[in-house]
Design an enzyme around this catalytic site. Structure first.
Site, PDB file in Angstrom:
ATOM      1  N   HIS A 174      60.601 113.440  37.150  1.00  0.00           N
ATOM      2  CA  HIS A 174      59.993 112.059  37.940  1.00  0.00           C
ATOM      3  C   HIS A 174      61.013 111.222  38.468  1.00  0.00           C
ATOM      4  CE1 HIS A 174      57.442 108.938  36.478  1.00  0.00           C
ATOM      5  NE2 HIS A 174      58.116 108.683  37.212  1.00  0.00           N
ATOM      6  N   GLU A 223      51.409 104.508  31.375  1.00  0.00           N
ATOM      7  CA  GLU A 223      52.996 103.783  31.929  1.00  0.00           C
ATOM      8  C   GLU A 223      52.187 101.774  31.847  1.00  0.00           C
ATOM      9  OE1 GLU A 223      53.831 103.640  35.755  1.00  0.00           O
ATOM     10  OE2 GLU A 223      55.448 102.402  36.294  1.00  0.00           O
ATOM     11  N   ASP A 262      63.274 107.487  37.651  1.00  0.00           N
ATOM     12  CA  ASP A 262      62.061 107.017  38.580  1.00  0.00           C
ATOM     13  C   ASP A 262      62.249 106.620  39.797  1.00  0.00           C
ATOM     14  OD1 ASP A 262      58.741 106.227  38.859  1.00  0.00           O
ATOM     15  OD2 ASP A 262      59.029 104.544  37.067  1.00  0.00           O
ATOM     16  N   ASP A 263      63.074 104.695  39.394  1.00  0.00           N
ATOM     17  CA  ASP A 263      62.729 104.448  40.981  1.00  0.00           C
ATOM     18  C   ASP A 263      64.264 104.076  40.847  1.00  0.00           C
ATOM     19  OD1 ASP A 263      60.681 104.769  42.729  1.00  0.00           O
ATOM     20  OD2 ASP A 263      60.168 103.969  40.649  1.00  0.00           O
ATOM     21  N   HIS A 288      50.859 109.455  37.154  1.00  0.00           N
ATOM     22  CA  HIS A 288      51.462 108.743  36.769  1.00  0.00           C
ATOM     23  C   HIS A 288      49.935 107.688  35.648  1.00  0.00           C
ATOM     24  CE1 HIS A 288      54.533 108.785  39.376  1.00  0.00           C
ATOM     25  NE2 HIS A 288      54.956 107.462  38.962  1.00  0.00           N
ATOM     26  N   HIS A 312      61.167 109.143  42.529  1.00  0.00           N
ATOM     27  CA  HIS A 312      60.588 108.821  43.338  1.00  0.00           C
ATOM     28  C   HIS A 312      61.537 108.542  44.977  1.00  0.00           C
ATOM     29  CE1 HIS A 312      56.490 107.756  41.439  1.00  0.00           C
ATOM     30  NE2 HIS A 312      57.352 107.266  40.916  1.00  0.00           N
TER      31      HIS A 312
HETATM   32  N1  ADE Z   1      55.668 104.490  42.410  1.00  0.00           N
HETATM   33  C1  ADE Z   1      57.129 104.252  42.218  1.00  0.00           C
HETATM   34  N2  ADE Z   1      57.136 104.292  40.986  1.00  0.00           N
HETATM   35  C2  ADE Z   1      56.017 103.563  40.492  1.00  0.00           C
HETATM   36  C3  ADE Z   1      55.673 103.187  39.245  1.00  0.00           C
HETATM   37  N3  ADE Z   1      56.677 103.393  38.381  1.00  0.00           N
HETATM   38  N4  ADE Z   1      54.476 102.778  39.181  1.00  0.00           N
HETATM   39  C4  ADE Z   1      53.438 103.746  39.783  1.00  0.00           C
HETATM   40  N5  ADE Z   1      53.949 103.724  40.908  1.00  0.00           N
HETATM   41  C5  ADE Z   1      54.786 104.073  41.173  1.00  0.00           C
HETATM   42 ZN    ZN Z   2      57.304 107.158  38.967  1.00  0.00          ZN
END
Ligand code: ADE
Ligand code: ZN
Length: 340
Positions: free
Chosen positions: A18, A204, A282-283, A201, A20
């Site tokens: 996971h 969350e 994630d990011d 997703h 991005h």
């Molecule tokens: N796009 C990138 N990170 C995300 C996240 N945590 N939730 C939803 N969309 C995303």
């Molecule tokens: Zn994500």
């Protein structure tokens, strides 16, 4: 923390499911802004670093999309893949499933799907030349705020690019509140017909009802985040029985206020409920913890045992979408380095 455990987390071959690729580092944001001569609210690299400042999922998505607007050319997409590959080697990540959301991040600005895929393909070629032992696959995320018809059209366009890059799955991201998964059921059904694995997703920022909604309408192979399943024992039972892996992202959840501290992250209850989970970043440019950093922080906070940490690392290989072809590398490393 125990030095043996730290050695496992840092040196063991890892996988990440996971991640991005759209969320670029401040350095790439700065580089692309300069290179493409775009007017953006940053004048220096320092501004780019300070720009990543948010409290909620909505604020985060707005900031991320502004940074992403600096991405324009094949060359940029190729640099993004190389950045991802460099990071994998730094962390001993041998396998990564990389998500991109064409509709939300590129399509609406007129960047063609050709440009994105050709750039990714070129980046992969260069990365494979530089590094022998990394395996990168792609997950095409649907923008859940787009119409299901547009998403079906997108999937129909996407399939011709399966020759260019290893495209293994269709996922779904962006704002979960107000955009329940079932609205995209037809798009996921089409993706399944084409042979894609399915993930998305959910759970969350929306509670267990978002996960129930998804599972009742879409045959998901995995769930991204899904952490809020912890609020519903019935759901935990179902996830455990069906072995639907949750790709947890602790630092992301804490940054976006899903949990107010690392202590609140419900890893123990999820693992004790026998739900399959793995850890992800994630990011990472926005949430400041990479995969290794997330694993260390979780292991430290919850005083995880060696076998719990190994379970988290192995789950990413067992439940990846390419089959478990890399699991033997991990087990060989563990056999050699861990006295159990
Ligand atoms: N796009 C990138 N990170 C995300 C996240 N945590 N939730 C939803 N969309 C995303
Ligand atoms: Zn994500």
């Amino acid at each position: 923390m125990d030095s043996n455990l730290k050695k496992i987390i840092t040196e063991c071959p890892k996988a990440e499911l996971h991640y991005h690729i759209d969320c670029i580092s401040p350095e790439l944001f700065w580089k692309f802004s300069q290179r493409n001569g775009i007017e953006l609210p940053i004048k220096t690299l320092r501004d780019a670093i300070d720009f990543y400042n948010f409290q909620t999922l909505d604020e985060f998505l707005t900031i991320m999309l502004t940074a992403i607007s600096s991405i324009q050319t094949e060359n940029d997409f190729s640099d993004m893949v190389m950045d991802c590959a460099n990071d994998m080697v730094t962390q001993n990540i041998i396998y990564r499933e990389v998500m991109f959301d064409y509709t939300a991040c590129y399509g609406h600005r007129g960047v063609s799907l050709n440009t994105v895929i050709n750039g990714f393909a070129e980046g992969l070629k260069l990365a494979k030349k530089r590094y022998e032992n990394i395996d990168i696959r792609f997950i095409a995320n649907l923008d859940r705020t787009a119409s299901v018809i547009d998403n079906c059209n997108y999937i129909n366009k996407l399939i011709k690019f399966r020759e260019e890059i290893p495209l293994i799955a269709v996922g779904m991201d962006m704002q979960e509140i107000g955009h329940p998964a079932h609205k995209q059921a037809d798009a996921f059904a089409l993706a399944k017909e084409y042979g894609f694995k399915l993930t998305g997703h959910v759970g969350e920022v929306v509670g267990p009802e978002g996960i129930w909604d998804a599972l009742q309408s879409i045959p998901l192979d995995r769930i991204d985040h899904g952490v809020r399943a912890v609020e519903d024992d019935e759901l935990l039972k179902l996830l455990a029985e069906k072995q639907i892996l949750l790709t947890l992202c602790p630092a992301s959840n804490i940054s976006l206020g899903v949990y107010s501290s690392w202590w609140e992250f419900p890893i123990k209850k999820l693992m004790n409920s026998k739900v399959k989970v793995c850890i992800n970043s994630d990011d990472p440019p926005c949430f400041h913890y990479d995969l290794t950093g997330n694993l260390i922080k979780i292991a430290e906070t919850f005083d995880l045992s060696t076998s719990e940490v190994i379970e988290l690392i192995r789950n990413s290989f067992i439940f990846n979408f390419a089959g478990n072809e890399h699991l033997s590398n991990v087990d060989a490393w563990l056999d050699k380095n861990i006295a159990i």
